[in-house]
Design a protein around this motif. Structure first.
Motif, PDB file in Angstrom:
ATOM      1  N   UNK A  29       0.878  -1.362  -0.001  1.00 57.96           N
ATOM      2  CA  UNK A  29       0.005  -0.091  -0.058  1.00 57.96           C
ATOM      3  C   UNK A  29       0.758   1.203   0.138  1.00 57.96           C
ATOM      4  N   UNK A  30       0.360   2.446  -0.783  1.00 57.21           N
ATOM      5  CA  UNK A  30       1.243   3.649  -0.867  1.00 57.21           C
ATOM      6  C   UNK A  30       0.104   4.489  -1.190  1.00 57.21           C
ATOM      7  N   UNK A  31      -0.538   4.975   0.098  1.00 55.11           N
ATOM      8  CA  UNK A  31      -1.565   5.965  -0.307  1.00 55.11           C
ATOM      9  C   UNK A  31      -2.909   5.310  -0.657  1.00 55.11           C
ATOM     10  N   UNK A  32      -3.483   5.836  -1.625  1.00 55.46           N
ATOM     11  CA  UNK A  32      -4.248   5.160  -2.303  1.00 55.46           C
ATOM     12  C   UNK A  32      -4.253   4.112  -3.350  1.00 55.46           C
ATOM     13  N   UNK A  33      -2.958   4.017  -3.487  1.00 56.60           N
ATOM     14  CA  UNK A  33      -2.444   2.910  -4.465  1.00 56.60           C
ATOM     15  C   UNK A  33      -2.100   1.713  -3.887  1.00 56.60           C
ATOM     16  N   UNK A  34      -2.204   0.444  -4.459  1.00 56.63           N
ATOM     17  CA  UNK A  34      -1.975  -0.778  -4.052  1.00 56.63           C
ATOM     18  C   UNK A  34      -1.385  -1.638  -5.071  1.00 56.63           C
ATOM     19  N   UNK A  35      -0.375  -2.340  -4.938  1.00 56.05           N
ATOM     20  CA  UNK A  35       0.051  -3.441  -5.807  1.00 56.05           C
ATOM     21  C   UNK A  35       0.261  -4.710  -5.413  1.00 56.05           C
ATOM     22  N   UNK A  36      -0.193  -5.611  -5.899  1.00 53.61           N
ATOM     23  CA  UNK A  36       0.201  -7.174  -5.512  1.00 53.61           C
ATOM     24  C   UNK A  36       1.570  -7.581  -6.048  1.00 53.61           C
ATOM     25  N   UNK A  70      19.265 -13.511  -2.918  1.00 55.17           N
ATOM     26  CA  UNK A  70      18.405 -12.722  -3.580  1.00 55.17           C
ATOM     27  C   UNK A  70      17.061 -12.402  -3.029  1.00 55.17           C
ATOM     28  N   UNK A  71      16.614 -11.197  -3.372  1.00 48.83           N
ATOM     29  CA  UNK A  71      15.293 -10.791  -2.848  1.00 48.83           C
ATOM     30  C   UNK A  71      14.784 -10.006  -3.899  1.00 48.83           C
ATOM     31  N   UNK A  72      14.058 -10.692  -4.694  1.00 51.47           N
ATOM     32  CA  UNK A  72      13.288  -9.784  -5.931  1.00 51.47           C
ATOM     33  C   UNK A  72      11.751  -9.646  -5.671  1.00 51.47           C
ATOM     34  N   UNK A  73      11.520  -8.306  -6.079  1.00 43.51           N
ATOM     35  CA  UNK A  73       9.991  -7.964  -5.958  1.00 43.51           C
ATOM     36  C   UNK A  73       9.269  -7.908  -7.385  1.00 43.51           C
ATOM     37  N   UNK A  74       8.341  -8.860  -7.457  1.00 44.22           N
ATOM     38  CA  UNK A  74       7.930  -8.959  -8.845  1.00 44.22           C
ATOM     39  C   UNK A  74       6.551  -8.578  -8.864  1.00 44.22           C
ATOM     40  N   UNK A  75       6.434  -7.505  -9.841  1.00 48.95           N
ATOM     41  CA  UNK A  75       4.927  -6.894 -10.064  1.00 48.95           C
ATOM     42  C   UNK A  75       4.427  -7.008 -11.417  1.00 48.95           C
ATOM     43  N   UNK A  76       3.724  -8.111 -11.232  1.00 51.42           N
ATOM     44  CA  UNK A  76       2.944  -8.713 -12.403  1.00 51.42           C
ATOM     45  C   UNK A  76       3.668  -8.733 -13.838  1.00 51.42           C
ATOM     46  N   UNK A  77       3.222  -7.910 -14.643  1.00 47.07           N
ATOM     47  CA  UNK A  77       3.689  -7.842 -16.078  1.00 47.07           C
ATOM     48  C   UNK A  77       4.847  -6.910 -16.082  1.00 47.07           C
ATOM     49  N   UNK A  78       5.104  -6.009 -15.487  1.00 46.48           N
ATOM     50  CA  UNK A  78       6.292  -4.953 -15.507  1.00 46.48           C
ATOM     51  C   UNK A  78       7.569  -5.524 -14.677  1.00 46.48           C
ATOM     52  N   UNK A  79       8.660  -4.802 -15.190  1.00 47.18           N
ATOM     53  CA  UNK A  79       9.899  -5.012 -14.582  1.00 47.18           C
ATOM     54  C   UNK A  79       9.675  -4.943 -13.018  1.00 47.18           C
ATOM     55  N   UNK A  80      10.537  -6.073 -12.434  1.00 51.57           N
ATOM     56  CA  UNK A  80      10.444  -5.954 -10.888  1.00 51.57           C
ATOM     57  C   UNK A  80      11.727  -5.203 -10.401  1.00 51.57           C
TER      58      UNK A  80
END
Length: 129
Positions: free
Chosen positions: A51-58, A69-79
């Motif tokens: 959560x970042x204010x009104x935005x949220x990301x899975x 390694x610790x990778x943050x993977x955001x759906x279709x976009x680059x992580x």
């Protein structure tokens, strides 16, 4: 041919790689060291909701303690791709994220400054805990 512009930074940390890895691999710590990007987190099955204010990301947080390694993977976009490496008696924490090709230089510079601040916060936390 790559189509994204990487921003890569690293920082030396006077703490064991295991200690640094444990801190950065726990998504609940992100609001502590990356508060501009993540205000709070909550688990959601095999992923996390950032959560970042009104935005949220899975986000899937893919970790390998063996490889550091610790990778943050955001759906279709680059992580966001990070790695904890041994460095003498301490650790080196490497951090890479990508911007779309054609991103303005001032945006890249601003994000680089934010990443530098975040890495300094990781160092402070790991060295003082």
């Amino acid at each position: 041919m790559p189509t994204n512009i990487p921003i890569s930074r690293s920082i030396a940390i006077d703490a064991t790689p295991a200690k640094v890895f444990a801190f950065v691999a726990d998504p609940r710590n992100l609001p502590l060291w990356a508060p501009g990007a993540v205000k709070s987190v909550e688990p959601s099955g095999d992923a996390w909701i950032f959560h970042n204010g009104d935005d949220k990301s899975r986000v899937v947080v893919a970790t390998s303690e063996t490889h550091g390694t610790v990778d943050l993977l955001f759906g279709e976009g680059p992580g966001v791709y990070t790695r904890v490496l041994p460095n003498g008696t301490g650790a080196e924490y490497q951090f890479t994220l990508f911007f779309p090709e054609g991103s303005p230089q001032d945006a890249l510079d601003a994000q680089s400054a934010v990443v530098d601040e975040e890495l300094a916060t990781v160092r402070t936390h790991c060295e003082n805990q």
